[in-house]
Design a protein around this motif. Structure first.
Motif, short mmCIF file in Angstrom:
data_model
loop_
_atom_site.label_atom_id
_atom_site.label_comp_id
_atom_site.label_asym_id
_atom_site.label_seq_id
_atom_site.Cartn_x
_atom_site.Cartn_y
_atom_site.Cartn_z
N GLN A 140 12.78 18.09 -8.95
CA GLN A 140 13.47 16.82 -9.16
C GLN A 140 12.44 15.82 -9.68
O GLN A 140 11.27 15.88 -9.30
CB GLN A 140 14.06 16.29 -7.85
N PRO A 141 12.84 14.88 -10.54
CA PRO A 141 11.88 13.88 -11.01
C PRO A 141 11.37 13.04 -9.86
O PRO A 141 12.10 12.69 -8.95
CB PRO A 141 12.70 13.04 -11.99
N SER A 142 10.08 12.78 -9.87
CA SER A 142 9.47 12.03 -8.78
C SER A 142 9.59 10.54 -9.03
O SER A 142 9.58 10.07 -10.16
CB SER A 142 7.98 12.39 -8.68
N LEU A 143 9.70 9.79 -7.95
CA LEU A 143 9.64 8.34 -8.06
C LEU A 143 8.22 7.94 -8.42
O LEU A 143 7.26 8.50 -7.90
CB LEU A 143 10.03 7.69 -6.72
N GLY B 164 0.82 -1.22 0.00
CA GLY B 164 0.00 0.00 0.00
C GLY B 164 0.85 1.26 0.00
O GLY B 164 2.08 1.24 0.15
N LEU B 165 0.17 2.38 -0.18
CA LEU B 165 0.83 3.68 -0.12
C LEU B 165 1.24 3.97 1.32
O LEU B 165 0.60 3.53 2.27
CB LEU B 165 -0.12 4.76 -0.64
N ARG B 166 2.29 4.73 1.47
CA ARG B 166 2.85 4.99 2.79
C ARG B 166 2.84 6.48 3.10
O ARG B 166 3.76 7.21 2.74
CB ARG B 166 4.29 4.42 2.88
N PRO B 167 1.78 6.96 3.75
CA PRO B 167 1.69 8.39 4.05
C PRO B 167 2.68 8.80 5.12
O PRO B 167 2.96 8.04 6.06
CB PRO B 167 0.25 8.55 4.55
N HIS B 168 3.22 10.00 4.98
CA HIS B 168 4.05 10.55 6.03
C HIS B 168 3.15 11.18 7.10
O HIS B 168 1.96 10.91 7.15
CB HIS B 168 5.04 11.56 5.44
N VAL C 195 10.58 11.68 -3.44
CA VAL C 195 9.80 10.64 -2.77
C VAL C 195 8.52 10.41 -3.58
O VAL C 195 8.05 11.31 -4.28
CB VAL C 195 9.43 11.03 -1.32
N PRO C 196 7.91 9.23 -3.49
CA PRO C 196 6.63 9.00 -4.17
C PRO C 196 5.51 9.75 -3.47
O PRO C 196 5.43 9.75 -2.25
CB PRO C 196 6.44 7.49 -4.07
N TYR C 197 4.65 10.39 -4.24
CA TYR C 197 3.57 11.16 -3.63
C TYR C 197 2.34 11.29 -4.53
O TYR C 197 1.24 11.55 -4.05
CB TYR C 197 4.05 12.56 -3.26
N LYS C 198 2.49 11.14 -5.84
CA LYS C 198 1.40 11.49 -6.76
C LYS C 198 0.15 10.65 -6.55
O LYS C 198 -0.97 11.18 -6.47
CB LYS C 198 1.89 11.39 -8.21
N LYS C 199 0.30 9.34 -6.44
CA LYS C 199 -0.86 8.49 -6.27
C LYS C 199 -1.51 8.73 -4.91
O LYS C 199 -2.74 8.76 -4.78
CB LYS C 199 -0.47 7.02 -6.44
N LEU C 200 -0.69 8.91 -3.88
CA LEU C 200 -1.19 9.20 -2.53
C LEU C 200 -2.02 10.48 -2.55
O LEU C 200 -3.15 10.53 -2.05
CB LEU C 200 -0.02 9.33 -1.56
N PHE C 201 -1.47 11.54 -3.14
CA PHE C 201 -2.17 12.82 -3.16
C PHE C 201 -3.44 12.74 -4.01
O PHE C 201 -4.46 13.35 -3.67
CB PHE C 201 -1.25 13.91 -3.70
N SER C 202 -3.38 12.00 -5.10
CA SER C 202 -4.55 11.87 -5.96
C SER C 202 -5.72 11.24 -5.21
O SER C 202 -6.87 11.72 -5.30
CB SER C 202 -4.21 11.04 -7.19
#
Length: 484
Positions: A479-482, A355-359, A397-404
């Motif tokens: 910076q390019p996102s993961l 799963g996604l890992r929120p900070h 860090v990965p964030y796009k799917k989490l934020f979406s």
């Protein structure tokens, strides 16, 4: 208005040279605080007076260029970015007038809140409410309707009594709720697109201390008692740690008690700073470590604490690391249902090995309703919910799917995005959310028909201009996102 049109262009160039940052300088390239967006303006100016600003606008008129005002660049989106002329306001930072009896000040818009706090303290005055940080400029705060917290306190723009603007045609225009009121209401959440804010008349109050009580409670206990918690104190905010399923409740009231500041292990402890950043860095490669880190952070923040301090020191927190962030405003009456939906989703993500890992933490704040056309609190008491993904050591860090997925839930609960933060809404999405959206556009077309102050962000979100139509390259993430 100064008659600048008679000045030869070469003379204009020479007059601007002392306030122009050389293209070879690092300062001529803009990167926002979160290190999420960057741009290289065609020219970068640092004016020190209104006359300098008038010269810049005169050159922009002749050259047909966009002018974008920027303060310290704290907006996490590309709101401040431009391929045209960038005008840094931080040298326009003087306190112009103080009225202790009537509780207002007049200050240049480029002053940072940190400096303003110090200036106000000399007169035993303070801002009525402040957000989580004070290193933004007052102009940036006003033009994005930035908020603090307190269910009976409006966004900071509601404390603005008057503005002085420099319009696209070079005219010097005062405005307020009684003088050019449409321009005023459009400008106190205008995204910098109505004109250049020269100075702000700001309502303040006698200096005060805040007494803040902090305690950690279980998520469902917080939600069950949400309304009583929110209304029990003047300024209430929650810090939600999803991995620990707990919420830090912070409740503050005005107080006459002497200052008794406390250290906070999570935000201020040297050990916490370095250990958490190290964990976040490792979690880029071992995502499951984010869960351990979140629980560790919640443990550091656990326990009860009471602090008394100067108001802005209680309002402010240390953001610590560069970060991606998204924040949306929902009607207050939707808060419980929205938080329950977020909780269900995040617990599913945490339980899923892939799963996604929120900070952490998710910040939850509140504000009163207002009548500002583009304010996310327009017409309704509001709950603000913000999510972050830290960038340890400035790395991607990965964030796009989490934020979406976060934004999909907030939108379902009538959410409106914070204007300073990246979002995907366009005019057809925004028009139903803001009843006076077309009135705002009408003001822009009246005071700036050629679009001098419409940078790419404004063109995209307010006018719906496709990114592919912009001159030059669309702004890239710093910076390019993961991909995740």
């Amino acid at each position: 208005m100064l008659q600048l049109d008679a000045i030869p262009t070469e003379t204009l160039y020479e007059a601007l040279r002392p306030i122009t940052v050389p293209p070879s300088s690092r300062d001529a390239h803009f990167v926002n605080w979160g290190r999420t967006f960057a741009c290289s303006p065609l020219a970068f100016f640092e004016p020190e007076s209104e006359y300098h600003c008038q010269l810049i606008l005169e050159l922009a008129r002749r050259e047909g260029k966009v002018v974008r005002a920027v303060g310290v660049g704290h907006s996490p989106s590309d709101l401040a970015c431009t391929n045209g002329y960038m005008l840094r306001t931080t040298k326009l930072n003087r306190l112009l007038e103080v009225n202790v009896e009537k509780h207002y000040v007049v200050v240049q818009a480029g002053i940072t809140l940190e400096v303003l706090h110090a200036q106000l303290a000399k007169y035993d005055l303070a801002m009525i409410n402040v957000g989580s940080i004070s290193d933004q400029t007052l102009g940036g705060i006003v033009t994005t309707a930035t908020h603090g917290t307190g269910i009976n306190y409006g966004v900071i723009s509601t404390h603005v009594m008057a503005l002085t603007l420099l319009l696209a045609d070079g005219s010097h225009i005062p405005c307020s709720r009684t003088e050019r009121s449409d321009l005023f209401i459009a400008s106190i959440c205008g995204l910098g697109s109505t004109g250049l804010i020269l100075d702000v008349t700001l309502q303040v109050e006698p200096a005060f201390h805040l007494k803040e009580a902090q305690e950690m409670v279980a998520f469902h206990d917080c939600i069950r008692n949400l309304d009583s918690l929110v209304h029990a104190s003047e300024h209430v905010r929650f810090w939600w740690f999803p991995a620990a399923d707990q919420v830090r409740v912070c409740s503050a009231n005005r107080s006459v008690e002497p200052c008794k500041p406390i250290g906070n292990w999570f935000w201020n402890g040297l050990l916490a700073y370095h250990v958490i950043q190290c964990f976040l860095f490792i979690a880029r490669y071992i995502p499951s470590l984010n869960i351990v880190t979140g629980r560790f952070a919640a443990w550091l923040a656990s326990g009860c604490a009471i602090a008394v301090d100067v108001s802005h020191r209680i309002f402010n927190v240390d953001c610590r690391f560069p970060q991606h962030t998204s924040e949306w405003a929902i009607p207050y009456e939707n808060t419980t249902a929205c938080l329950e939906d977020l909780h269900t989703w995040l617990q599913q993500e945490i339980a899923d090995p892939h799963g996604l890992r929120p900070h952490f933490p998710i910040e939850i704040r509140f504000s009163d309703s207002d009548d500002i056309w583009l304010s996310p609190s327009n017409g309704r008491k509001t709950c603000w919910i913000g999510i972050i993904q830290y960038k340890p050591y400035g790395l991607a860090v990965p964030y796009k799917k989490l934020f979406s997925r976060f934004e999909t839930i907030l939108a379902r609960h009538e959410g409106r995005p914070h204007w300073a933060k990246a979002h995907g809404l366009r005019p057809d999405d925004l028009r139903p959310l803001y009843p006076r959206f077309d009135d705002f556009i009408h003001v822009l077309e009246e005071v700036d028909p050629r679009g001098m102050f419409r940078n790419e962000y404004v063109q995209r979100h307010i006018f719906g201009r496709p990114e592919k139509e912009f001159d030059g390259e669309v702004f890239k993430r710093f910076q390019p996102s993961l991909r995740r």
